[in-house]
Motif scaffolding. Structure first.
Motif, PDB file in Angstrom:
ATOM      1  N   CYS A   1       0.858  -1.192   0.000  1.00  0.00           N
ATOM      2  CA  CYS A   1       0.000   0.000   0.000  1.00  0.00           C
ATOM      3  C   CYS A   1       0.887   1.232   0.000  1.00  0.00           C
ATOM      4  O   CYS A   1       1.853   1.295   0.764  1.00  0.00           O
ATOM      5  CB  CYS A   1      -0.874   0.071   1.234  1.00  0.00           C
ATOM      6  SG  CYS A   1      -2.194  -1.118   1.311  1.00  0.00           S
ATOM      7  N   THR A   2       0.552   2.186  -0.834  1.00  0.00           N
ATOM      8  CA  THR A   2       1.233   3.468  -0.791  1.00  0.00           C
ATOM      9  C   THR A   2       0.497   4.364   0.193  1.00  0.00           C
ATOM     10  O   THR A   2      -0.675   4.674   0.006  1.00  0.00           O
ATOM     11  CB  THR A   2       1.260   4.133  -2.179  1.00  0.00           C
ATOM     12  OG1 THR A   2       1.966   3.271  -3.075  1.00  0.00           O
ATOM     13  CG2 THR A   2       1.946   5.479  -2.135  1.00  0.00           C
ATOM     14  N   ILE A   3       1.189   4.717   1.265  1.00  0.00           N
ATOM     15  CA  ILE A   3       0.672   5.625   2.284  1.00  0.00           C
ATOM     16  C   ILE A   3       1.838   6.544   2.615  1.00  0.00           C
ATOM     17  O   ILE A   3       2.880   6.079   3.082  1.00  0.00           O
ATOM     18  CB  ILE A   3       0.185   4.874   3.542  1.00  0.00           C
ATOM     19  CG1 ILE A   3      -0.933   3.890   3.156  1.00  0.00           C
ATOM     20  CG2 ILE A   3      -0.258   5.852   4.622  1.00  0.00           C
ATOM     21  CD1 ILE A   3      -1.349   2.950   4.271  1.00  0.00           C
TER      22      ILE A   3
ATOM     23  N   VAL B   1       9.482   2.202   2.887  1.00  0.00           N
ATOM     24  CA  VAL B   1       8.594   3.236   3.425  1.00  0.00           C
ATOM     25  C   VAL B   1       9.142   4.628   3.161  1.00  0.00           C
ATOM     26  O   VAL B   1       8.450   5.485   2.602  1.00  0.00           O
ATOM     27  CB  VAL B   1       8.325   3.016   4.927  1.00  0.00           C
ATOM     28  CG1 VAL B   1       7.566   4.190   5.521  1.00  0.00           C
ATOM     29  CG2 VAL B   1       7.549   1.717   5.143  1.00  0.00           C
ATOM     30  N   VAL B   2      10.361   4.905   3.541  1.00  0.00           N
ATOM     31  CA  VAL B   2      10.909   6.263   3.386  1.00  0.00           C
ATOM     32  C   VAL B   2      11.158   6.619   1.918  1.00  0.00           C
ATOM     33  O   VAL B   2      10.684   7.652   1.454  1.00  0.00           O
ATOM     34  CB  VAL B   2      12.176   6.459   4.245  1.00  0.00           C
ATOM     35  CG1 VAL B   2      12.836   7.791   3.937  1.00  0.00           C
ATOM     36  CG2 VAL B   2      11.813   6.375   5.726  1.00  0.00           C
ATOM     37  N   PRO B   3      11.822   5.771   1.147  1.00  0.00           N
ATOM     38  CA  PRO B   3      12.088   6.215  -0.232  1.00  0.00           C
ATOM     39  C   PRO B   3      10.868   6.204  -1.153  1.00  0.00           C
ATOM     40  O   PRO B   3      10.807   6.973  -2.106  1.00  0.00           O
ATOM     41  CB  PRO B   3      13.157   5.241  -0.738  1.00  0.00           C
ATOM     42  CG  PRO B   3      12.973   4.008   0.080  1.00  0.00           C
ATOM     43  CD  PRO B   3      12.494   4.495   1.428  1.00  0.00           C
ATOM     44  N   CYS B   4       9.890   5.326  -0.879  1.00  0.00           N
ATOM     45  CA  CYS B   4       8.778   5.149  -1.819  1.00  0.00           C
ATOM     46  C   CYS B   4       7.397   5.311  -1.196  1.00  0.00           C
ATOM     47  O   CYS B   4       6.395   5.196  -1.915  1.00  0.00           O
ATOM     48  CB  CYS B   4       8.851   3.763  -2.455  1.00  0.00           C
ATOM     49  SG  CYS B   4      10.385   3.421  -3.318  1.00  0.00           S
TER      50      CYS B   4
END
Length: 179
Positions: free
Chosen positions: A46-48, A126-129
């Motif tokens: 999931c992109t959050i 999480v941090v880069p994408c």
């Protein structure tokens, strides 16, 4: 076509609701950027991003529930996505019923076809994408609901409903063990 519109051609999974709980506060967000990654062990992406109120809740708690709404909930799901849990108690605003998770602290949503309790499986993206890889730990469907009519977001306020299912199992000769 503009490159920032390509996602409308290669559309991910259905629109979902993601619930979190952190420091006693529940939140729910609409998410249209998700997909299955693999099935053994099962991973969901999931992109959050940091622009989402749920981001910090998920980073700090490491858990969420993916709730799968049906098409009859589409207007509410869109409205949930138009406001921030930082400003609005979405459960009260949209008359949502939180149900205690069975394995996790994040709440399930009554009225959704399915609720999948997930733990963050890998935080390296999480941090880069702004990409969370989530591993389901409990899944439940609502037996009182018929098979769902899910819907997909195509950008610009347009959605596609799932259509009829076609059965091509007999053609899956190489992959029969998956059936």
């Amino acid at each position: 076509m503009a490159l920032d519109k390509v996602h409308r051609l290669i559309e991910p999974g259905p629109v979902i609701l993601v619930t979190t709980r952190h420091r006693g506060f529940p939140n729910v967000m609409t998410n249209g950027f998700n997909m299955m990654v693999r099935d053994a062990p099962t991973l969901i992406a999931c992109t959050i991003g940091p622009w989402d109120h749920s981001y910090q809740f998920l980073v700090e708690s490491g858990e969420c529930v993916i709730s799968v709404p049906t098409a009859d909930m589409a207007a509410t799901v869109v409205d949930i996505g138009k406001c921030s849990g930082a400003d609005v108690d979405k459960f009260k605003e949209f008359d949502l019923t939180a149900v205690a998770g069975e394995k996790l602290q994040a709440p399930r949503l009554a009225g959704c076809f399915a609720n999948i309790e997930c733990q963050a499986a890998n935080s390296s993206l999480v941090v880069p994408c702004s990409l969370f890889l989530l591993e389901p730990v409990r899944a439940r469907t609502d037996p009182s609901q018929p098979p769902p009519r899910l819907f997909h977001h195509h950008g610009g306020g347009t959605f596609t409903l799932y259509g009829p299912t076609i059965d091509l199992k007999d053609r899956m000769t190489k992959w029969q063990y998956l059936l």
